[in-house]
Design an enzyme around this catalytic site. Structure first.
Site, PDB file in Angstrom:
ATOM      1  N   GLY A  12       0.815  27.436 -71.760  1.00 13.25           N
ATOM      2  CA  GLY A  12       0.279  28.755 -72.109  1.00 13.25           C
ATOM      3  C   GLY A  12       0.476  29.765 -70.991  1.00 13.25           C
ATOM      4  O   GLY A  12       0.906  29.431 -69.880  1.00 13.25           O
ATOM      5  N   ASP A  13       0.219  31.025 -71.309  1.00 11.68           N
ATOM      6  CA  ASP A  13       0.280  32.128 -70.347  1.00 11.68           C
ATOM      7  C   ASP A  13       1.669  32.304 -69.731  1.00 11.68           C
ATOM      8  O   ASP A  13       1.799  32.733 -68.579  1.00 11.68           O
ATOM      9  CB  ASP A  13      -0.763  31.942 -69.228  1.00 11.68           C
ATOM     10  N   GLY A  40      -4.892  34.790 -74.817  1.00 10.70           N
ATOM     11  CA  GLY A  40      -4.993  36.088 -74.142  1.00 10.70           C
ATOM     12  C   GLY A  40      -3.582  36.540 -73.852  1.00 10.70           C
ATOM     13  O   GLY A  40      -2.909  35.945 -73.006  1.00 10.70           O
ATOM     14  N   ASP A 332      10.275  37.798 -60.229  1.00  8.89           N
ATOM     15  CA  ASP A 332       9.906  38.628 -59.056  1.00  8.89           C
ATOM     16  C   ASP A 332       8.894  37.921 -58.158  1.00  8.89           C
ATOM     17  O   ASP A 332       8.889  38.118 -56.941  1.00  8.89           O
ATOM     18  CB  ASP A 332       9.314  39.965 -59.523  1.00  8.89           C
TER      19      ASP A 332
HETATM   20  P1  GDP Z   1       0.724  34.894 -72.639  1.00 10.37           P
HETATM   21  O1  GDP Z   1      -0.585  34.273 -72.938  1.00 10.37           O
HETATM   22  O2  GDP Z   1       1.858  33.918 -72.734  1.00 10.37           O
HETATM   23  O3  GDP Z   1       1.004  36.140 -73.430  1.00 10.37           O
HETATM   24  O4  GDP Z   1       0.668  35.329 -71.099  1.00 10.37           O
HETATM   25  P2  GDP Z   1      -0.581  36.031 -70.347  1.00 10.37           P
HETATM   26  O5  GDP Z   1      -0.588  37.455 -70.692  1.00 10.37           O
HETATM   27  O6  GDP Z   1      -1.819  35.251 -70.515  1.00 10.37           O
HETATM   28  O7  GDP Z   1      -0.165  35.783 -68.843  1.00 10.37           O
HETATM   29  C1  GDP Z   1       1.036  36.250 -68.308  1.00 10.37           C
HETATM   30  C2  GDP Z   1       0.692  37.072 -67.065  1.00 10.37           C
HETATM   31  O8  GDP Z   1       1.878  37.307 -66.328  1.00 10.37           O
HETATM   32  C3  GDP Z   1       0.142  38.449 -67.420  1.00 10.37           C
HETATM   33  O9  GDP Z   1      -0.730  38.850 -66.431  1.00 10.37           O
HETATM   34  C4  GDP Z   1       1.409  39.306 -67.417  1.00 10.37           C
HETATM   35  O10 GDP Z   1       1.143  40.674 -67.222  1.00 10.37           O
HETATM   36  C5  GDP Z   1       2.152  38.705 -66.274  1.00 10.37           C
HETATM   37  N1  GDP Z   1       3.608  38.800 -66.348  1.00 10.37           N
HETATM   38  C6  GDP Z   1       4.394  38.599 -67.434  1.00 10.37           C
HETATM   39  N2  GDP Z   1       5.688  38.703 -67.089  1.00 10.37           N
HETATM   40  C7  GDP Z   1       5.716  38.967 -65.764  1.00 10.37           C
HETATM   41  C8  GDP Z   1       6.772  39.153 -64.831  1.00 10.37           C
HETATM   42  O11 GDP Z   1       7.966  39.083 -65.157  1.00 10.37           O
HETATM   43  N3  GDP Z   1       6.406  39.391 -63.539  1.00 10.37           N
HETATM   44  C9  GDP Z   1       5.115  39.458 -63.146  1.00 10.37           C
HETATM   45  N4  GDP Z   1       4.844  39.699 -61.873  1.00 10.37           N
HETATM   46  N5  GDP Z   1       4.091  39.286 -64.001  1.00 10.37           N
HETATM   47  C10 GDP Z   1       4.403  39.041 -65.299  1.00 10.37           C
HETATM   48  P1  IMO Z   2      -2.296  31.811 -74.459  1.00  6.85           P
HETATM   49  O1  IMO Z   2      -1.902  32.071 -75.886  1.00  6.85           O
HETATM   50  C1  IMO Z   2      -3.584  28.945 -71.482  1.00  6.85           C
HETATM   51  C2  IMO Z   2      -6.192  25.736 -72.857  1.00  6.85           C
HETATM   52  C3  IMO Z   2      -7.603  25.689 -72.315  1.00  6.85           C
HETATM   53  C4  IMO Z   2      -7.829  24.189 -72.327  1.00  6.85           C
HETATM   54  C5  IMO Z   2      -7.130  23.752 -73.604  1.00  6.85           C
HETATM   55  C6  IMO Z   2      -8.048  23.623 -74.820  1.00  6.85           C
HETATM   56  O2  IMO Z   2      -2.881  32.985 -73.768  1.00  6.85           O
HETATM   57  O3  IMO Z   2      -1.144  31.181 -73.723  1.00  6.85           O
HETATM   58  P2  IMO Z   2      -9.178  25.420 -76.429  1.00  6.85           P
HETATM   59  O4  IMO Z   2     -10.135  26.537 -76.139  1.00  6.85           O
HETATM   60  O5  IMO Z   2      -7.902  25.848 -77.066  1.00  6.85           O
HETATM   61  O6  IMO Z   2      -9.811  24.277 -77.164  1.00  6.85           O
HETATM   62  O7  IMO Z   2      -8.813  24.823 -74.972  1.00  6.85           O
HETATM   63  O8  IMO Z   2      -6.138  24.728 -73.860  1.00  6.85           O
HETATM   64  N1  IMO Z   2      -5.808  27.011 -73.497  1.00  6.85           N
HETATM   65  C7  IMO Z   2      -4.974  27.894 -72.943  1.00  6.85           C
HETATM   66  N2  IMO Z   2      -4.391  27.905 -71.726  1.00  6.85           N
HETATM   67  N3  IMO Z   2      -3.307  29.918 -72.372  1.00  6.85           N
HETATM   68  C8  IMO Z   2      -3.860  29.899 -73.599  1.00  6.85           C
HETATM   69  O9  IMO Z   2      -3.506  30.766 -74.572  1.00  6.85           O
HETATM   70  C9  IMO Z   2      -4.775  28.885 -73.912  1.00  6.85           C
HETATM   71  N4  IMO Z   2      -5.519  28.593 -74.999  1.00  6.85           N
HETATM   72  C10 IMO Z   2      -6.135  27.437 -74.728  1.00  6.85           C
HETATM   73  O10 IMO Z   2      -7.659  26.222 -71.019  1.00  6.85           O
HETATM   74  O11 IMO Z   2      -7.165  23.589 -71.256  1.00  6.85           O
HETATM   75 MG    MG Z   3      -2.460  34.029 -72.077  1.00  8.62          MG
END
Ligand code: GDP
Ligand code: IMO
Ligand code: MG
Length: 427
Positions: A12-13, A40, A332
């Site tokens: 994730g993230d 998120g 970056d």
């Molecule tokens: P998602 O859940 O996969 O949509 O990702 P999130 O938004 O939770 O987390 C990604 C984080 O990395 C966020 O804070 C973005 O603003 C940041 N981010 C995404 N791409 C880049 C990048 O190329 N460089 C940097 N420095 N930050 C990035």
């Molecule tokens: P996005 O879409 C990162 C993780 C939680 C935990 C496990 C189970 O932003 O990438 P849950 O609440 O789903 O039962 O938690 O999954 N987790 C995530 N980690 N990004 C997410 O969503 C996540 N959604 C759940 O931290 O380890």
């Molecule tokens: Mg996220």
């Protein structure tokens, strides 16, 4: 190329929201297919930053449809808050559509998630405590309440009354917690249903009609492959299927309609919550990356665990999701870190292995094997093409793509929409 799936390739993230927003510029529909408000997704454009939880990252263009499909666990209270947040920021949400088949996540699911996590003590999963697991449990136990049921007060009351017999017994007898009141929940959730009714429809039919008329549909996954209930690091996973195939089940489209599956990765790895993370960095570079990239959860604020890029996990992700393209974000962040490591295989009980183990018990005996590549010191945040990257950064990206076995589609040098650069257009 009418149908593209965006999949998180790790835990994730990875920047799915950002790439979805980028690709959505040329899409007609953007569809969220699983998960719920545990997600998120950060989107940054025109000096504005948004964080979305259940609403697809295509909501920013009023001409597009932003669909919450049947595979999502739908928390109406949370979605209404998200809609209010978007309205406060001048975003029109007229394009929103909600599947009548999506499962409703109730406040008792959230409460059960909190209590179950607390009861697990050190064995906790580290969930987001949003009730995701308990809501999917009800779905698969065939006692779930769906969005279509919210619109009929009698059906809603009957189902809540039936469900709360068992739920309240668990809440009071197992956890010593307060019971929920069916009559009060009926009033509360029926009111949510009435507010949201204009958006509710058979979204699978909407998607099919769009595909049949040549429109472009983008599917946005939440979480990532390594959190997938079947293919992730079970039991330290979420309760849905973020993998590519999850889009067909979760949106009601056949697999034959899908053209591309884009796997999103960071140039390193991050994870929130408990569970195996072979390439985790405990101090030094890990702390440095967390500080540079502000690696803290979008909704929970929890510090993210940081590690080197893990090509074993990524090959696993590529296989189970059928990735056709790879997007690498946060390049970056690696500037100035010195030489960079990529995990190419693991050693387990003296043997080299190149596939991801199924049992979490194996991870206590596992050592990652690394390849070390020279880094770069230049600030690359202004770079706009692959050719303009420092040679070592080009080499790093090429090597990632080679090791994962998936063609590079894009790289990004910042969180903004404009900081994403593609090697070739997908549509
Ligand atoms: P998602 O859940 O996969 O949509 O990702 P999130 O938004 O939770 O987390 C990604 C984080 O990395 C966020 O804070 C973005 O603003 C940041 N981010 C995404 N791409 C880049 C990048 O190329 N460089 C940097 N420095 N930050 C990035
Ligand atoms: P996005 O879409 C990162 C993780 C939680 C935990 C496990 C189970 O932003 O990438 P849950 O609440 O789903 O039962 O938690 O999954 N987790 C995530 N980690 N990004 C997410 O969503 C996540 N959604 C759940 O931290 O380890
Ligand atoms: Mg996220």
């Amino acid at each position: 190329m009418p149908a593209i799936i965006v999949v998180g390739s790790a835990w994730g993230d990875e920047g799915k929201g950002k790439i979805t927003d980028f690709l959505a510029q040329d899409a007609d529909l953007v569809v969220r297919y699983q998960g719920g408000d545990n997600a998120g997704h950060t989107i940054v454009f025109d000096q504005k930053k948004f964080a979305l939880r259940s609403i697809p990252s295509g909501i920013f263009d009023a001409k597009k449809l932003a669909i919450i499909a049947n595979g999502v666990v739908f928390n109406p209270e949370s979605v209404l808050k998200e809609l209010a947040y978007l309205h406060d920021n001048g975003v029109s949400t007229n394009g929103l559509r909600i599947s009548n088949r999506a499962q409703v996540l109730f406040s008792y699911h959230k409460r059960l998630d909190e209590l179950q996590e607390a009861a697990k003590g050190d064995a906790k999963i580290g969930t987001t405590k949003n009730g995701i697991g308990p809501a999917y449990v009800d779905k698969y136990s065939r006692v779930g309440i769906r969005v279509c049921d919210l619109l009929d007060k009698d059906v809603l009351r009957a189902r809540l009354e039936a469900n709360l017999i068992e739920k309240n017994a668990i809440l009071t007898k197992v956890y010593g917690a307060e019971p929920f009141d069916a009559a009060r929940l009926t009033e509360e959730y029926y009111a949510y249903g009435q507010t949201l009714a204009p958006f509710v429809t058979d979204t699978s039919a909407v998607i099919e009609e769009a595909l049949n008329s040549g429109k472009r549909v983008l599917f946005e996954g939440a979480q990532g492959v390594m959190l997938d209930i079947d293919h992730g690091t079970y039991p330290y996973v979420t309760s849905s299927n973020p993998i590519g195939g999850g889009a067909t089940v979760g949106a009601g489209v056949g697999p034959t309609r899908i053209d591309e599956v884009v796997g999103i990765a960071k140039a390193y790895t991050s994870r929130v919550g408990e569970g195996p993370f072979p390439t985790e960095l405990f101090e030094g570079v890990g702390d440095q990356i967390r500080d540079i990239a502000h690696e803290y959860g979008v909704n929970t604020g929890r510090p993210r665990r940081i590690g080197w890029f893990d090509s074993v996990a990524m090959r696993h992700a590529a296989r189970v999701s059928g990735l056709t393209k790879l997007s690498v974000n946060c390049l970056d962040v690696l500037s100035g870190l010195g030489s960079l490591k990529i995990c190419v295989a693991y050693e387990l009980d003296g043997k080299r292995i190149e596939t991801y183990p199924a049992s979490v018990a194996d991870f206590t005996r596992l050592t990652p094997l690394y390849e070390e590549l020279p880094g770069w010191d230049e600030d690359i945040t202004g770079v706009t093409s692959f050719e303009d990257l420092p040679e070592n950064a080009q080499h790093y990206l090429t090597r990632l793509s080679e090791l994962v076995g998936v063609e590079l589609f894009s790289f990004a040098v910042g969180p903004e929409r404009e900081a994403t650069h593609i090697l070739e257009k997908l549509w």
